[in-house]
Enzyme design. Structure first.
Site, PDB file in Angstrom:
ATOM      1  N   ASP A   1      -5.210  -4.974   3.042  1.00 26.39           N
ATOM      2  CA  ASP A   1      -4.481  -3.743   3.364  1.00 26.39           C
ATOM      3  C   ASP A   1      -3.335  -4.117   4.295  1.00 26.39           C
ATOM      4  O   ASP A   1      -2.866  -5.249   4.260  1.00 26.39           O
ATOM      5  CB  ASP A   1      -5.424  -2.707   3.985  1.00 26.39           C
ATOM      6  CG  ASP A   1      -5.007  -1.276   3.655  1.00 26.39           C
ATOM      7  OD1 ASP A   1      -3.879  -0.907   4.032  1.00 26.39           O
ATOM      8  OD2 ASP A   1      -5.793  -0.541   3.035  1.00 26.39           O
TER       9      ASP A   1
ATOM     10  N   HIS B   1      -0.628  -5.606   2.651  1.00 22.57           N
ATOM     11  CA  HIS B   1       0.285  -4.514   2.312  1.00 22.57           C
ATOM     12  C   HIS B   1       1.494  -4.460   3.240  1.00 22.57           C
ATOM     13  O   HIS B   1       2.225  -3.472   3.250  1.00 22.57           O
ATOM     14  CB  HIS B   1      -0.454  -3.173   2.346  1.00 22.57           C
ATOM     15  CG  HIS B   1      -1.465  -3.012   1.257  1.00 22.57           C
ATOM     16  ND1 HIS B   1      -2.154  -1.849   1.036  1.00 22.57           N
ATOM     17  CD2 HIS B   1      -1.900  -3.885   0.314  1.00 22.57           C
ATOM     18  CE1 HIS B   1      -2.977  -2.005   0.009  1.00 22.57           C
ATOM     19  NE2 HIS B   1      -2.846  -3.238  -0.438  1.00 22.57           N
TER      20      HIS B   1
END
Length: 394
Positions: free
Chosen positions: A213, A236
């Site tokens: 993430d 991310h």
């Protein structure tokens, strides 16, 4: 920055011969990778915390099996945990971690130093429970939670395979995280490397973050946060937000990200706010400088229509005001044709957004890199590739 280094010198003294030592082996810890050492470590901490002189909890080399760890203050004097060449191992079953916040919980401590330690969350079997897109949003334990920590230094730690976020920083003031390593595979859903919220004076330097993430996410109430000398990827990217989801969110002010490298990340540096924001919000004085993008999808992104899992009304504009933002000296390669996307709110357009010396090349074969703007008139300086975006209002 001078004050940070002075404080780190003080913490080094606390962790050295000038402090009273509390060795966990004397409290019954085994460090053999089989025995539950939770009680022994906590008992050593409690005794050190009561000391009227600077103290150090010494954890010798070994593997320590531990459950939920509530490491709490206030303490009577500066205090350190020295855990060099130490591996901590969490239970595989998350139900055995009884704390609300997760695994290691540091709370209410002033003048604290944590040096060393590999924190192995054994989270692989839980990651499928974090798939919100599939309707599974289990609340899994966080490896390390720092709550109401002040004037402290966290140094040379590794967080490995957390069940959810690796490090959560909440309501902290003047805390430096240095030489931090975070590692979990790209398929480890909802495992943000570090999440920072309602904190001020947070410094993250010399970090290497690989996760599934955001490498770092900055939430509401964050002020004067500095992220520097970081390597990110997979993951991310580096995110401010999302903002505007909850009532009574606090402003985000004074965030600096510089001298970082992002490799094979889903996003680059981005600001995200929700449409149909619960309340008005502020995000200002946000600066991204000297950043290398290596095969990054959408390296530069402002998204005020961020709506994961289609659970918001995208027709109602965001009420979070974004202003005084700069993207400077950002270079490298984009994995998508749209390398720069600035999509601001129709209700409160972005103000004073600067693009300076942007050099981003698209790696595909179907044309050159492009840019897109909505509800913002960026200020352009220096070299600009892709060419400055067409401005539209939607």
């Amino acid at each position: 920055m001078e004050g940070i280094w002075i404080w780190m010198l003080i913490m080094a003294m606390v962790a050295g011969n000038h402090a009273a030592e509390f060795n966990v082996l004397k409290f019954g810890a085994k460090g053999d990778g089989k025995t539950d050492d939770s009680a022994a470590i906590l008992n050593a901490w409690k005794e050190a915390c009561k000391s009227s002189e600077a103290s150090t909890v010494v954890i010798p080399k070994g593997t320590y099996m531990v459950g939920s760890m509530a490491i709490q203050g206030p303490c009577q004097a500066p205090i350190a945990i020295l855990a060099e060449k130490v591996r901590f191992v969490a239970p595989i079953d998350p139900a055995r971690l009884t704390s609300h916040n997760g695994w290691f919980n540091f709370q209410g401590i002033d003048k604290f130093s944590l040096q060393g330690g590999r924190f192995d969350g054994q989270g692989e079997i839980t990651w499928h429970e974090n798939n919100c897109a599939a309707g599974k949003c289990g609340s899994m334990p966080i490896n390390l939670s720092f709550h109401q920590i002040t004037n402290s230094v966290i140094h040379s730690i590794t967080s490995f395979d957390s069940k959810q976020f690796h490090i959560n920083v909440l309501s902290c003031t003047n805390v430096t995280f240095q030489r931090i390593r975070i590692s979990s595979p790209h398929e480890s859903l909802n495992t943000d490397g570090m999440h920072i919220a309602r904190s001020s004076g947070i410094n993250l330097t010399q970090a290497d973050i690989k996760t599934g993430d955001d490498c770092v996410s900055v939430g509401d109430g964050s002020e004067q946060v500095n992220i520097e000398d970081m390597w990110c990827g997979p993951g991310h990217g580096i995110a401010i937000g999302s903002l505007g989801q909850y009532n009574n969110e606090e402003p985000v002010i004074g965030i600096t990200v510089k001298n970082c490298t992002l490799t094979n990340t889903v996003n680059g540096v981005r600001l995200m706010t929700r449409p149909a924001s619960s309340t008005e919000g502020i995000a200002r004085d946000l600066h991204f400088k000297d950043i290398v993008m290596d095969n990054v999808t959408t390296p530069i992104l402002i998204d005020q229509e961020y709506c994961p899992y289609n659970l918001c009304d995208t027709k109602v504009p965001s009420r979070v005001k974004i202003s005084d933002v700069s993207f400077e000296d950002i270079r490298g390669t984009s994995a998508s044709k749209l390398a720069v996307k600035l999509r601001c709110s129709k209700g409160v357009p972005c103000e004073n957004v600067v693009l300076s010396n942007i050099k981003l090349a698209y790696q595909g074969s179907d044309g050159a890199a492009t840019s897109e703007c909505a509800n913002v008139k960026p200020i352009l300086k220096g070299e600009m590739f892709p060419p400055a975006c067409e401005v539209s209002s939607t």
